[in-house]
Each structure stands twice: as C-alpha cells, then as structure tokens.
Enzyme design. Structure first.
Site, PDB file in Angstrom:
ATOM      1  N   CYS A  66       0.825  -1.204   0.000  1.00 28.23           N
ATOM      2  CA  CYS A  66       0.000   0.000   0.000  1.00 28.23           C
ATOM      3  C   CYS A  66       0.860   1.254   0.000  1.00 28.23           C
ATOM      4  O   CYS A  66       0.345   2.358  -0.175  1.00 28.23           O
ATOM      5  CB  CYS A  66      -0.952   0.010   1.193  1.00 28.23           C
ATOM      6  SG  CYS A  66      -0.171   0.319   2.792  1.00 28.23           S
ATOM      7  N   CYS A  97      -1.143   7.295  19.080  1.00 32.63           N
ATOM      8  CA  CYS A  97      -0.352   6.796  20.197  1.00 32.63           C
ATOM      9  C   CYS A  97      -1.151   7.014  21.474  1.00 32.63           C
ATOM     10  O   CYS A  97      -1.588   8.129  21.746  1.00 32.63           O
ATOM     11  CB  CYS A  97       0.972   7.555  20.265  1.00 32.63           C
ATOM     12  SG  CYS A  97       1.922   7.192  21.756  1.00 32.63           S
ATOM     13  N   HIS A 103      -0.889  11.424  16.087  1.00 30.64           N
ATOM     14  CA  HIS A 103      -1.445  10.661  14.968  1.00 30.64           C
ATOM     15  C   HIS A 103      -0.390   9.728  14.383  1.00 30.64           C
ATOM     16  O   HIS A 103       0.740  10.137  14.118  1.00 30.64           O
ATOM     17  CB  HIS A 103      -1.922  11.645  13.893  1.00 30.64           C
ATOM     18  CG  HIS A 103      -2.396  10.991  12.633  1.00 30.64           C
ATOM     19  ND1 HIS A 103      -3.656  10.430  12.530  1.00 30.64           N
ATOM     20  CD2 HIS A 103      -1.799  10.796  11.434  1.00 30.64           C
ATOM     21  CE1 HIS A 103      -3.797   9.925  11.313  1.00 30.64           C
ATOM     22  NE2 HIS A 103      -2.686  10.141  10.625  1.00 30.64           N
ATOM     23  N   HIS A 106      -3.868   4.958  10.043  1.00 27.04           N
ATOM     24  CA  HIS A 106      -5.206   4.383  10.127  1.00 27.04           C
ATOM     25  C   HIS A 106      -5.092   2.867  10.157  1.00 27.04           C
ATOM     26  O   HIS A 106      -4.091   2.302   9.736  1.00 27.04           O
ATOM     27  CB  HIS A 106      -6.060   4.810   8.931  1.00 27.04           C
ATOM     28  CG  HIS A 106      -6.445   6.257   8.962  1.00 27.04           C
ATOM     29  ND1 HIS A 106      -5.627   7.256   8.475  1.00 27.04           N
ATOM     30  CD2 HIS A 106      -7.550   6.888   9.445  1.00 27.04           C
ATOM     31  CE1 HIS A 106      -6.217   8.431   8.651  1.00 27.04           C
ATOM     32  NE2 HIS A 106      -7.384   8.247   9.232  1.00 27.04           N
ATOM     33  N   ASP A 110      -8.305  -5.016   6.222  1.00 23.35           N
ATOM     34  CA  ASP A 110      -7.966  -5.739   4.990  1.00 23.35           C
ATOM     35  C   ASP A 110      -6.531  -6.267   5.012  1.00 23.35           C
ATOM     36  O   ASP A 110      -5.859  -6.305   3.988  1.00 23.35           O
ATOM     37  CB  ASP A 110      -8.202  -4.844   3.765  1.00 23.35           C
ATOM     38  CG  ASP A 110      -7.331  -3.586   3.794  1.00 23.35           C
ATOM     39  OD1 ASP A 110      -6.543  -3.413   4.760  1.00 23.35           O
ATOM     40  OD2 ASP A 110      -7.440  -2.779   2.861  1.00 23.35           O
ATOM     41  N   ARG A 119      -4.844  -4.243   9.112  1.00 28.76           N
ATOM     42  CA  ARG A 119      -3.688  -3.584   8.503  1.00 28.76           C
ATOM     43  C   ARG A 119      -3.523  -2.206   9.145  1.00 28.76           C
ATOM     44  O   ARG A 119      -4.268  -1.293   8.851  1.00 28.76           O
ATOM     45  CB  ARG A 119      -3.890  -3.430   6.991  1.00 28.76           C
ATOM     46  CG  ARG A 119      -2.809  -2.588   6.301  1.00 28.76           C
ATOM     47  CD  ARG A 119      -2.915  -2.670   4.787  1.00 28.76           C
ATOM     48  NE  ARG A 119      -4.186  -2.136   4.290  1.00 28.76           N
ATOM     49  CZ  ARG A 119      -4.363  -0.872   3.876  1.00 28.76           C
ATOM     50  NH1 ARG A 119      -3.379  -0.016   3.899  1.00 28.76           N
ATOM     51  NH2 ARG A 119      -5.546  -0.479   3.433  1.00 28.76           N
ATOM     52  N   CYS A 121      -1.887   0.868   8.977  1.00 27.58           N
ATOM     53  CA  CYS A 121      -1.198   1.572   7.905  1.00 27.58           C
ATOM     54  C   CYS A 121      -0.579   2.838   8.512  1.00 27.58           C
ATOM     55  O   CYS A 121      -1.280   3.792   8.804  1.00 27.58           O
ATOM     56  CB  CYS A 121      -2.238   1.903   6.829  1.00 27.58           C
ATOM     57  SG  CYS A 121      -1.580   2.743   5.397  1.00 27.58           S
TER      58      CYS A 121
END
Ligand SMILES: [Zn+2]
Length: 135
Positions: A66, A97, A103, A106, A110, A119, A121
C-alpha cells in the site's frame, strides 16, 4: 482521553521536524512509497516518534503493497488509541499513540492473510525504529 505525555503546541513544534509535526500533530499523511521505514525488514521495535512509547514489533510488519509501513497488530491493545475518523468523505479508523495522542495512521480490516486480518497503515514519520542488535 488523558494522555500521559502532554505538551503544548509550541513544545511539539520545537521538538519535531516540520514534516513530523504535520503528520503527528496535524494528522497529515506522508506520500505513499516515500517513508524511510517502508522497506525496513530488520528485527526490532517500532516506537512513537513523538514520545518513544513502544508501538509495534518487527514480527508483525508485513508487505501490504500500500506504500506505507504496515503491521497486523500493536505491541499491546492499549498501546494505541482507535478513533472513528469521518474526514475526507470516508469512515476510517484513526490510530493514535495512546501515550501522547499523536497521529500514527489508520487501521483497515484488509490485512489479508495475516493472523488478525488488520492492517495498521502507519506513517514512517510517526515511528522510530530500533534494530534489535542495537537495543
Ligand atoms: Zn506517542
């Protein structure tokens, strides 16, 4: 949510690089395929780039194709905070965190073929990596 590490916006700006600040504190996203931890494959531990809290182990990193470092599980369920994110006309789950509220990225359901099906990401800019042989 009250975080153990709390800093003012000025403190974060002073401590983080402009690129890190944009991702960690303003929920930005680094460009796909640009992160320096994308191809990191050594054994070790991934920590929060803002506060140093342990987030992911190398054994849970997988090649998701990805464009961002992807993990199927955090080191502990309470290491991360999951928040519904309805920005950009999508419903996604933001990962922060749990120690400092920064941040990270996400999480998507999938992670096909992984033990959890998740996942995580993540932005490389949100993480620091410590190889096991230097830990
Ligand atoms: Zn943190």
């Amino acid at each position: 949510m009250t975080y153990r590490v709390t800093k003012t916006d000025e403190q974060w700006r002073a401590e983080l690089s402009p690129q890190q600040y944009a991702v960690l504190r303003q929920a930005g996203t680094e460009r796909a395929w640009t992160g320096e931890l994308l191809d990191e494959s050594r054994a070790g531990l991934y920590t929060c780039a803002a506060c140093g809290s342990e987030l992911f182990r190398s054994g849970t990193k997988f090649d998701s194709h990805c464009g961002w470092p992807s993990f199927y599980e955090s080191v502990r369920p309470d290491a991360v905070e999951l928040i519904e994110d309805r920005s950009h006309g999508m419903v996604r789950t933001e990962v922060r965190c749990a120690n400092c509220g920064s941040h990270l990225g996400h999480v998507f359901p999938d992670g096909f073929g992984t033990p959890t099906g998740d996942r995580y990401c993540m932005n490389s800019l949100s993480l620091s990596f410590a190889p096991e042989d230097q830990a």
